[in-house]
Write an enzyme that holds these catalytic residues in place. Structure first.
Site, PDB file in Angstrom:
ATOM      1  N   GLU A 130      22.228 -18.091  34.143  1.00 55.89           N
ATOM      2  CA  GLU A 130      21.418 -18.875  33.199  1.00 55.89           C
ATOM      3  C   GLU A 130      21.484 -18.320  31.778  1.00 55.89           C
ATOM      4  O   GLU A 130      21.487 -19.073  30.800  1.00 55.89           O
ATOM      5  CB  GLU A 130      19.957 -18.924  33.682  1.00 55.89           C
ATOM      6  CG  GLU A 130      19.030 -19.742  32.818  1.00 55.89           C
ATOM      7  CD  GLU A 130      19.500 -21.188  32.692  1.00 55.89           C
ATOM      8  OE1 GLU A 130      19.990 -21.531  31.602  1.00 55.89           O
ATOM      9  OE2 GLU A 130      19.394 -21.955  33.647  1.00 55.89           O
ATOM     10  N   VAL A 133      24.322 -19.329  28.816  1.00 58.94           N
ATOM     11  CA  VAL A 133      24.320 -20.492  27.925  1.00 58.94           C
ATOM     12  C   VAL A 133      22.921 -20.722  27.362  1.00 58.94           C
ATOM     13  O   VAL A 133      21.954 -20.900  28.104  1.00 58.94           O
ATOM     14  CB  VAL A 133      24.780 -21.780  28.654  1.00 58.94           C
ATOM     15  CG1 VAL A 133      24.890 -22.931  27.660  1.00 58.94           C
ATOM     16  CG2 VAL A 133      26.096 -21.578  29.352  1.00 58.94           C
ATOM     17  N   ILE A 137      16.737 -20.648  27.224  1.00 59.62           N
ATOM     18  CA  ILE A 137      16.505 -22.059  27.591  1.00 59.62           C
ATOM     19  C   ILE A 137      17.047 -22.349  28.991  1.00 59.62           C
ATOM     20  O   ILE A 137      18.221 -22.111  29.264  1.00 59.62           O
ATOM     21  CB  ILE A 137      17.201 -23.021  26.598  1.00 59.62           C
ATOM     22  CG1 ILE A 137      16.842 -22.683  25.160  1.00 59.62           C
ATOM     23  CG2 ILE A 137      16.867 -24.472  26.925  1.00 59.62           C
ATOM     24  CD1 ILE A 137      17.642 -23.467  24.130  1.00 59.62           C
ATOM     25  N   GLY A 188      20.033  -8.497  16.897  1.00 63.13           N
ATOM     26  CA  GLY A 188      20.547  -8.498  18.281  1.00 63.13           C
ATOM     27  C   GLY A 188      21.062  -9.855  18.727  1.00 63.13           C
ATOM     28  O   GLY A 188      21.233 -10.083  19.922  1.00 63.13           O
ATOM     29  N   GLU A 191      27.377 -11.211  18.998  1.00 69.26           N
ATOM     30  CA  GLU A 191      28.165 -10.564  20.043  1.00 69.26           C
ATOM     31  C   GLU A 191      28.619  -9.192  19.532  1.00 69.26           C
ATOM     32  O   GLU A 191      28.584  -8.924  18.318  1.00 69.26           O
ATOM     33  CB  GLU A 191      29.394 -11.425  20.374  1.00 69.26           C
ATOM     34  CG  GLU A 191      29.050 -12.743  21.019  1.00 69.26           C
ATOM     35  CD  GLU A 191      28.235 -12.603  22.296  1.00 69.26           C
ATOM     36  OE1 GLU A 191      28.710 -11.991  23.256  1.00 69.26           O
ATOM     37  OE2 GLU A 191      27.093 -13.093  22.326  1.00 69.26           O
ATOM     38  N   ASP A 202      32.302 -18.030  21.076  1.00 69.57           N
ATOM     39  CA  ASP A 202      31.119 -17.963  21.944  1.00 69.57           C
ATOM     40  C   ASP A 202      30.625 -19.371  22.294  1.00 69.57           C
ATOM     41  O   ASP A 202      30.349 -19.677  23.455  1.00 69.57           O
ATOM     42  CB  ASP A 202      30.017 -17.155  21.232  1.00 69.57           C
ATOM     43  CG  ASP A 202      28.766 -17.037  22.080  1.00 69.57           C
ATOM     44  OD1 ASP A 202      28.773 -16.234  23.026  1.00 69.57           O
ATOM     45  OD2 ASP A 202      27.801 -17.771  21.814  1.00 69.57           O
ATOM     46  N   LYS A 206      30.558 -21.409  25.946  1.00 64.28           N
ATOM     47  CA  LYS A 206      29.379 -22.099  26.481  1.00 64.28           C
ATOM     48  C   LYS A 206      29.685 -23.577  26.736  1.00 64.28           C
ATOM     49  O   LYS A 206      29.233 -24.153  27.732  1.00 64.28           O
ATOM     50  CB  LYS A 206      28.211 -21.942  25.506  1.00 64.28           C
ATOM     51  CG  LYS A 206      27.688 -20.505  25.459  1.00 64.28           C
ATOM     52  CD  LYS A 206      26.832 -20.266  24.233  1.00 64.28           C
ATOM     53  CE  LYS A 206      26.218 -18.876  24.234  1.00 64.28           C
ATOM     54  NZ  LYS A 206      25.645 -18.492  22.945  1.00 64.28           N
ATOM     55  N   GLY A 305      19.062 -13.065  21.490  1.00 62.29           N
ATOM     56  CA  GLY A 305      18.108 -11.959  21.320  1.00 62.29           C
ATOM     57  C   GLY A 305      17.797 -11.321  22.662  1.00 62.29           C
ATOM     58  O   GLY A 305      17.869 -11.979  23.715  1.00 62.29           O
TER      59      GLY A 305
HETATM   60  N1  LIG Z   1      22.451 -10.536  22.693  1.00 61.13           N
HETATM   61  C1  LIG Z   1      22.224 -11.802  23.019  1.00 61.13           C
HETATM   62  O1  LIG Z   1      21.450 -12.512  22.357  1.00 61.13           O
HETATM   63  C2  LIG Z   1      22.884 -12.394  24.209  1.00 61.13           C
HETATM   64  C3  LIG Z   1      23.878 -11.750  24.898  1.00 61.13           C
HETATM   65  N2  LIG Z   1      24.468 -12.347  25.975  1.00 61.13           N
HETATM   66  C4  LIG Z   1      25.503 -11.659  26.725  1.00 61.13           C
HETATM   67  O2  LIG Z   1      24.926 -10.533  27.368  1.00 61.13           O
HETATM   68  C5  LIG Z   1      25.903  -9.503  27.487  1.00 61.13           C
HETATM   69  C6  LIG Z   1      25.353  -8.249  26.836  1.00 61.13           C
HETATM   70  O3  LIG Z   1      25.080  -8.515  25.477  1.00 61.13           O
HETATM   71  P1  LIG Z   1      24.279  -7.483  24.571  1.00 61.13           P
HETATM   72  O4  LIG Z   1      23.265  -6.774  25.377  1.00 61.13           O
HETATM   73  O5  LIG Z   1      23.881  -8.235  23.380  1.00 61.13           O
HETATM   74  O6  LIG Z   1      25.451  -6.482  24.171  1.00 61.13           O
HETATM   75  P2  LIG Z   1      25.334  -4.953  23.779  1.00 61.13           P
HETATM   76  O7  LIG Z   1      26.631  -4.579  23.152  1.00 61.13           O
HETATM   77  O8  LIG Z   1      24.079  -4.680  23.053  1.00 61.13           O
HETATM   78  O9  LIG Z   1      25.197  -4.247  25.218  1.00 61.13           O
HETATM   79  C7  LIG Z   1      26.262  -4.064  26.094  1.00 61.13           C
HETATM   80  C8  LIG Z   1      26.150  -2.630  26.591  1.00 61.13           C
HETATM   81  O10 LIG Z   1      27.080  -2.413  27.638  1.00 61.13           O
HETATM   82  C9  LIG Z   1      27.613  -1.119  27.495  1.00 61.13           C
HETATM   83  N3  LIG Z   1      28.893  -1.074  28.198  1.00 61.13           N
HETATM   84  C10 LIG Z   1      30.071  -1.619  27.834  1.00 61.13           C
HETATM   85  N4  LIG Z   1      31.000  -1.347  28.762  1.00 61.13           N
HETATM   86  C11 LIG Z   1      30.403  -0.628  29.724  1.00 61.13           C
HETATM   87  C12 LIG Z   1      30.841  -0.049  30.941  1.00 61.13           C
HETATM   88  N5  LIG Z   1      32.095  -0.160  31.332  1.00 61.13           N
HETATM   89  N6  LIG Z   1      29.948   0.617  31.694  1.00 61.13           N
HETATM   90  C13 LIG Z   1      28.667   0.729  31.305  1.00 61.13           C
HETATM   91  N7  LIG Z   1      28.188   0.210  30.156  1.00 61.13           N
HETATM   92  C14 LIG Z   1      29.058  -0.454  29.381  1.00 61.13           C
HETATM   93  C15 LIG Z   1      27.730  -0.916  25.993  1.00 61.13           C
HETATM   94  O11 LIG Z   1      27.794   0.455  25.659  1.00 61.13           O
HETATM   95  C16 LIG Z   1      26.460  -1.602  25.493  1.00 61.13           C
HETATM   96  O12 LIG Z   1      25.381  -0.699  25.396  1.00 61.13           O
HETATM   97  C17 LIG Z   1      27.173 -10.054  26.858  1.00 61.13           C
HETATM   98  O13 LIG Z   1      27.953 -10.662  27.852  1.00 61.13           O
HETATM   99  C18 LIG Z   1      26.644 -11.112  25.895  1.00 61.13           C
HETATM  100  O14 LIG Z   1      27.597 -12.096  25.618  1.00 61.13           O
HETATM  101  C19 LIG Z   1      24.074 -13.583  26.425  1.00 61.13           C
HETATM  102  C20 LIG Z   1      23.101 -14.273  25.783  1.00 61.13           C
HETATM  103  C21 LIG Z   1      22.453 -13.748  24.606  1.00 61.13           C
HETATM  104  N1  LIG Z   2      25.852 -14.236  20.238  1.00 59.06           N
HETATM  105  C1  LIG Z   2      25.203 -15.259  20.979  1.00 59.06           C
HETATM  106  C2  LIG Z   2      24.183 -14.641  21.875  1.00 59.06           C
HETATM  107  C3  LIG Z   2      23.657 -15.589  22.869  1.00 59.06           C
HETATM  108  O1  LIG Z   2      24.364 -16.200  23.639  1.00 59.06           O
HETATM  109  C4  LIG Z   2      24.525 -16.233  20.048  1.00 59.06           C
HETATM  110  O2  LIG Z   2      24.396 -15.912  18.862  1.00 59.06           O
HETATM  111  O3  LIG Z   2      24.169 -17.319  20.491  1.00 59.06           O
HETATM  112 NA    NA Z   3      19.992 -20.441  29.378  1.00 61.39          NA
END
Ligand SMILES: NC(=O)C1=CN([C@@H]2O[C@H](COP(=O)(O)OP(=O)(O)OC[C@H]3O[C@@H](n4cnc5c(N)ncnc54)[C@H](O)[C@@H]3O)[C@@H](O)[C@H]2O)C=CC1
Ligand SMILES: N[C@@H](CC=O)C(=O)O
Ligand code: NA
Length: 429
Positions: A130, A133, A137, A188, A191, A202, A206, A305
Site C-alpha cells: 500500500e 503508491v 492514501i 523526507g 527519494e 517515481d 506508481k 513523508g
Molecule cells: N519517504 C517517503 O515519503 C516514501 C518512501 N517510500 C519508499 O520507501 C522506501 C524507503 O524510503 P525512505 O525511508 O524514504 O528512504 P531512506 O533512504 O530514508 O531509508 C532507506 C534506508 O535503508 C538503508 N539501507 C539501504 N540498503 C540497505 C541494506 N542493504 N541493508 C540495510 N539497510 C539498507 C539506508 O541506509 C537507509 O537508511 C523506498 O522504497 C521509498 O521509495 C514510499 C513512499 C513514501
Molecule cells: N518520493 C516520493 C515518496 C513517496 O512515494 C514522493 O515524493 O512522492
Molecule cells: Na497508498
C-alpha cells in the site's frame, strides 16, 4: 489472544523505517488487540549500525539483512530500503524462508512485480505494498479488493509528493526550483536520489503499478510514457496562471475506448484552477478512479513523508499478520486480461503551445495552416506583440499526441517562428 508473538524483521531504518519501528513500539498493545497476537520487532537491518536509533533495542540492529531474512522464525519482513538490489533478493529469500512481505518499494514493484508475485504465490506468502503508491492514501487495497468487482476505465492523479511540493512552491510563493527541492528533501519526501522524483521515474513506477492493478494486466515502468518537471519553467507556471490554470505532474492510466489496450503516462499538464486537482498542495496526492459501476471516486491525502508512509506500511502489516494467524493469504497478482500498452502517440490529448514569432502579417495564417495540415483544430489563440516580435499562445482541441508532436516539429521549421517557448498538455477540461 495468542500469546506467542508474530516476529517482524525490518529492512531499512531511514525516513520510513524509523517511523514504522516507532509506531510498532508505541502502539504495540493496540496492534496486538487488532491482530489477535502480539507483534515483535525481531531484527532491524541497517547500513550504519553506529547511528543512535531512539526507541530501538541496539541488540536488534544488524548489518546482515540476508542472515535476518534467512533466520526461518520471521513471520513478516518489512522492506523499506528501496532500490532494485538487494531488495529483490531479500524479498525472494524472505518468501523462501517462511515470511510474508510488506514493501514500500515502487521502483522494484514496477520493474519486477510479476516475478515477486510469482515467488509469493509459489511459497504461499503475502506481498502487500500500500505504501508504494500515494503514501498514506488507501489506494492499492481499494483497487485490489474493494473495486475487484467493478471495471476500472481510468486512473488519473497526482502521485508524487516531491514534485507537487516543488510546483506548488514555485506557483504560490515564487520559490525557485532548487530551493523547493531542497526543502522537500529535508522533509523526507524525496527519494534517496531525487532524480527519480523530478524526472518522473517515481510517478511512472506508481502509474505502472496502478495500471496493472486497475486493468488486471502487466504494466512495467518501461511501458509508461514519462516526462518530469525539470523543464517546467517559472514562465510556464506564470503562463498557466494567466489562462486560469496551474501546472501539475499527472499520472494518467486509461483503458482504450474499444477496451483492447491501455495507456499509461506521466507528464506535467496544465489544469484549470477550478479542477479539484489544482487545489492539491504541498506533498499531498490525489487520485481519481473512474469505474463503470461506481462512477468517479477521489482519493486524497498525504502522499509522502515518514509518518504517513509508515501508516500505510502498518496497515499492511496488520492485514498480513491477520492472514498469517488465519493461515490464509490475501489477493495475489491479477493479470489475466493481458492487455497491450499502446504508445504515447495514440493517446488523445490537448496541447498548450507558446511560440515566439515575427510580428508581421500572415504569420497567424502560416501557423494555422500547420495545424490544419495535421488535422488538428485550434481551440484558442492569443497573440501579444512587442517591438516587431510577438508571442503566440495556441491551445488545441483533443487530437492524437503523435499529430500534436508533428505540429511542433513543423512549427519549428517555419522562418517566422523564432522559437517554441513551451509545450504543455492540457488536462481536466
Ligand atoms: N519517504 C517517503 O515519503 C516514501 C518512501 N517510500 C519508499 O520507501 C522506501 C524507503 O524510503 P525512505 O525511508 O524514504 O528512504 P531512506 O533512504 O530514508 O531509508 C532507506 C534506508 O535503508 C538503508 N539501507 C539501504 N540498503 C540497505 C541494506 N542493504 N541493508 C540495510 N539497510 C539498507 C539506508 O541506509 C537507509 O537508511 C523506498 O522504497 C521509498 O521509495 C514510499 C513512499 C513514501
Ligand atoms: N518520493 C516520493 C515518496 C513517496 O512515494 C514522493 O515524493 O512522492
Ligand atoms: Na497508498
Amino acid at each position: 489472544m495468542r500469546t506467542r508473538p508474530l516476529k517482524v524483521a525490518l529492512l531499512g531504518c531511514g525516513v520510513v523505517g524509523s517511523e514504522v519501528a516507532r509506531i510498532m513500539t508505541t502502539h504495540a498493545d493496540d496492534l496486538a488487540a487488532r491482530i489477535g497476537a502480539p507483534v515483535e520487532l525481531a531484527g532491524v537491518a541497517v547500513r550504519r549500525p553506529s547511528k543512535v536509533r531512539e526507541g530501538i533495542d541496539p541488540a536488534l540492529i544488524t548489518t546482515d539483512a540476508t542472515a535476518l531474512v534467512q533466520r526461518g522464525d520471521i513471520d513478516v519482513v518489512v522492506e523499506v530500503i528501496g532500490g532494485i538490489e538487494p531488495a529483490r533478493t531479500l524479498i525472494t529469500t524472505a518468501f523462501e524462508n517462511g515470511a510474508s512481505v510488506v514493501s514500500a518499494n515502487k521502483a522494484l514493484l514496477a520493474e519486477d512485480g510479476a516475478a515477486l508475485h510469482a515467488a509469493a504465490e509459489k511459497y504461499g506468502r503475502d506481498l502487500y505494498y500500500e505504501a508504494a503508491v500515494a503514501g498514506a492514501i488507501p489506494l492499492v487495497r481499494p483497487l485490489r479488493e474493494s473495486l475487484a468487482g467493478d471495471k476500472v476505465n481510468r486512473v488519473l492523479g497526482i502521485v508524487n509528493g516531491t514534485t507537487n511540493f516543488i510546483l506548488d512552491k514555485m506557483d504560490t510563493s515564487g520559490a525557485g526550483y532548487s530551493e523547493a527541492l531542497d526543502e522537500a528533501t529535508a522533509l523526507g519526501y524525496a527519494e534517496a536520489d531525487p532524480t527519480a522524483d523530478v524526472e518522473g521515474f517515481d510517478a511512472a513506477a506508481k502509474a505502472a503499478i496502478l495500471a496493472g492493478i486497475a486493468f488486471h494486466t502487466r504494466v512495467k515502468i518501461g511501458d509508461v510514457h514519462r516526462e518530469g518537471i525539470t523543464e517546467v519553467t517559472a514562465a510556464d507556471i506564470a503562463s498557466a496562471r494567466r489562462m486560469g490554470c496551474t501546472v501539475k505532474l499527472l499520472a494518467i492510466c486509461e483503458r482504450a475506448a474499444d477496451g483492447a489496450s491501455v495507456t499509461a503516462r506521466v507528464h506535467p499538464a496544465m489544469i484549470p484552477l477550478s479542477h479539484p486537482l489544482a487545489s492539491v498542495r504541498e506533498a499531498y496526492n490525489a487520485v481519481f478512479v473512474e469505474a463503470e459501476a461506481a462512477g468517479q471516486l477521489m482519493f486524497y491525502g498525504p502522499g509522502a513523508g515518514g509518518s504517513p508512509t509508515a501508516s500505510a506500511v502498518l496497515g499492511d502489516l496488520v492485514a498480513v499478520c491477520r492472514n498469517k494467524l488465519g493461515e490464509a493469504t490475501g489477493p495475489g497478482e491479477s493479470a489475466y486480461t493481458r492487455l497491450p500498452v499502446s504508445p504515447m502517440g495514440e493517446v488523445v490529448t490537448r496541447y498548450h503551445i507558446s511560440l515566439d514569432v515575427a510580428d508581421k502579417p500572415g504569420v497567424l495564417a502560416q501557423v494555422a495552416t500547420v495545424f490544419a495540415e495535421q488535422g488538428v483544430s485550434i481551440d484558442t489563440v492569443r497573440q501579444q506583440g512587442k517591438d516587431g516580435e510577438a508571442s503566440l499562445v495556441v491551445v488545441t482541441h483533443r487530437a492524437p499526441d503523435a499529430a500534436l508532436s508533428g505540429i511542433v516539429e513543423a512549427l519549428r521549421k517555419l522562418d517566422t517562428v523564432r522559437g517554441v517557448a513551451s509545450i504543455m498538455r492540457v488536462e481536466g477540461e
